[in-house]
Write an enzyme that holds these catalytic residues in place. Sequence first.
Site, PDB file in Angstrom:
ATOM      1  N   THR A   1       8.299 -26.106   2.462  1.00  0.00           N
ATOM      2  CA  THR A   1       8.756 -27.292   3.198  1.00  0.00           C
ATOM      3  C   THR A   1      10.138 -27.709   2.714  1.00  0.00           C
ATOM      4  O   THR A   1      11.020 -28.058   3.510  1.00  0.00           O
ATOM      5  CB  THR A   1       7.772 -28.450   2.995  1.00  0.00           C
ATOM      6  OG1 THR A   1       6.478 -28.045   3.426  1.00  0.00           O
ATOM      7  CG2 THR A   1       8.209 -29.684   3.777  1.00  0.00           C
TER       8      THR A   1
ATOM      9  N   ARG B   1       0.649 -42.400   8.069  1.00  0.00           N
ATOM     10  CA  ARG B   1      -0.370 -42.188   7.049  1.00  0.00           C
ATOM     11  C   ARG B   1       0.348 -41.998   5.712  1.00  0.00           C
ATOM     12  O   ARG B   1       1.511 -41.564   5.678  1.00  0.00           O
ATOM     13  CB  ARG B   1      -1.258 -40.987   7.386  1.00  0.00           C
ATOM     14  CG  ARG B   1      -0.527 -39.649   7.499  1.00  0.00           C
ATOM     15  CD  ARG B   1      -1.503 -38.525   7.767  1.00  0.00           C
ATOM     16  NE  ARG B   1      -0.821 -37.236   7.934  1.00  0.00           N
ATOM     17  CZ  ARG B   1      -1.475 -36.062   7.977  1.00  0.00           C
ATOM     18  NH1 ARG B   1      -2.800 -36.029   7.877  1.00  0.00           N
ATOM     19  NH2 ARG B   1      -0.802 -34.940   8.138  1.00  0.00           N
TER      20      ARG B   1
ATOM     21  N   GLN C   1       5.155 -26.716   8.660  1.00  0.00           N
ATOM     22  CA  GLN C   1       6.271 -27.528   8.190  1.00  0.00           C
ATOM     23  C   GLN C   1       7.594 -26.811   8.404  1.00  0.00           C
ATOM     24  O   GLN C   1       7.756 -25.661   7.967  1.00  0.00           O
ATOM     25  CB  GLN C   1       6.101 -27.862   6.711  1.00  0.00           C
ATOM     26  CG  GLN C   1       4.872 -28.693   6.383  1.00  0.00           C
ATOM     27  CD  GLN C   1       3.671 -27.859   5.997  1.00  0.00           C
ATOM     28  OE1 GLN C   1       3.555 -26.692   6.379  1.00  0.00           O
ATOM     29  NE2 GLN C   1       2.759 -28.461   5.240  1.00  0.00           N
TER      30      GLN C   1
ATOM     31  N   GLN D   1       6.676 -30.333  13.154  1.00  0.00           N
ATOM     32  CA  GLN D   1       6.145 -30.955  11.944  1.00  0.00           C
ATOM     33  C   GLN D   1       7.256 -31.108  10.908  1.00  0.00           C
ATOM     34  O   GLN D   1       8.022 -30.173  10.650  1.00  0.00           O
ATOM     35  CB  GLN D   1       4.999 -30.119  11.365  1.00  0.00           C
ATOM     36  CG  GLN D   1       4.324 -30.761  10.164  1.00  0.00           C
ATOM     37  CD  GLN D   1       3.075 -30.024   9.729  1.00  0.00           C
ATOM     38  OE1 GLN D   1       2.598 -29.114  10.406  1.00  0.00           O
ATOM     39  NE2 GLN D   1       2.516 -30.425   8.597  1.00  0.00           N
ATOM     40  N   ASP D   2       7.371 -32.323  10.330  1.00  0.00           N
ATOM     41  CA  ASP D   2       8.331 -32.595   9.237  1.00  0.00           C
ATOM     42  C   ASP D   2       9.789 -32.481   9.685  1.00  0.00           C
ATOM     43  O   ASP D   2      10.624 -31.917   8.960  1.00  0.00           O
ATOM     44  CB  ASP D   2       8.079 -31.655   8.052  1.00  0.00           C
ATOM     45  CG  ASP D   2       6.754 -31.926   7.366  1.00  0.00           C
ATOM     46  OD1 ASP D   2       6.052 -32.862   7.784  1.00  0.00           O
ATOM     47  OD2 ASP D   2       6.424 -31.199   6.417  1.00  0.00           O
TER      48      ASP D   2
ATOM     49  N   ASP E   1       3.841 -36.017  11.054  1.00  0.00           N
ATOM     50  CA  ASP E   1       4.565 -36.506   9.867  1.00  0.00           C
ATOM     51  C   ASP E   1       6.061 -36.242  10.007  1.00  0.00           C
ATOM     52  O   ASP E   1       6.722 -35.855   9.030  1.00  0.00           O
ATOM     53  CB  ASP E   1       4.052 -35.824   8.592  1.00  0.00           C
ATOM     54  CG  ASP E   1       2.554 -35.981   8.398  1.00  0.00           C
ATOM     55  OD1 ASP E   1       1.982 -36.961   8.902  1.00  0.00           O
ATOM     56  OD2 ASP E   1       1.951 -35.107   7.731  1.00  0.00           O
TER      57      ASP E   1
END
Length: 323
Positions: free
Chosen positions: A107, A237, A136, A158-159, A180
């Site tokens: 990541t 979250r 990620q 994602q990310d 996220d």
Amino acid sequence: MFLLFVSNIVRAQKATFKNRYVVDKKGNGDFLTIQDAVNAVRDLSQQRVTIFIKNGVYKEKIIVPQQKSNITLLGENKDSTIISNGDYSGKVRMEGRDAMGLTKFSTYTSYTVLVQGQNFIAKDLTIENTAGRIGQAVALHVDADRVQVINCRLSGNQDTLYAAEGRQYYQDCIIEGTTDFIFGKAIAIFSNCTIVSKQNSYITAASSDPEQKYGFVFFKCKLMASDNTVNQVFLGRPWRPFAKTVFLDCNMGGFIRPDGWDNWRDTTNEKTAFYAEYHSTGSGANLSKRVKWSYQLTSKEAKLYSINNIFNLNDTWIPSLKE
């Protein structure tokens, strides 16, 4: 003797450095690549250096290292000046092991653009990660203090945006992703941004340090879904227990879940995370059904969310505000 005297004077004169470079992949500039222009900036520059990037798709993996401070990446047009790469966590590194001895991207190394130099500005351009929905895959990774991102599009899945460290200010940006896609422990303000969810998942995943008073703060942002299949999205979250995320005067589409927030399968996070809203509007602002451990700020509490308080300004760095 005269020639020696003149030579000494020349050497004693203060060196001058350019404060503007042009990047054009067609060859009508100082450099063909953005990275070459970044490398040309004087280390620890005390003057701002603008790198003007002409329209085009620049397939690069860019690092603005710690010693390259006061750099502005200025695009010709947000939609036509595009920095693009497609690395993702788990992808095999064709060039071999990295500095940590790893043979695959993680990541933290999947970024398209990594910013480590402070006082960085990006304006009027797109930064994208084109890896797809494969896990990620970071578009912009910011690990620096006093960073401004103005009128940019940050695109991924994602990310998308790793707001890792320091104080970061995002204004009039479009940030889009799946899971996220705004994450990290930076103190980050998002002002008048459009946040686009591309699937049912989570928008934020803050990892604020326990001693941080502020984490992610969204002012007057618009939360949108990419299409009508997206109808169950959480505001956030906690990636780490003391996550802090607040939305003030934001418009939320009906795709936002009524409960709003998730504890990441750990009820102890409900005691440490700080999730709050103030004057949320739109069909997704179903405040009566929010999780009981989130907060609705009073007007007095909302006033504490000023730029000066959030960034704890004690120097001359003040972003170009549009409140």
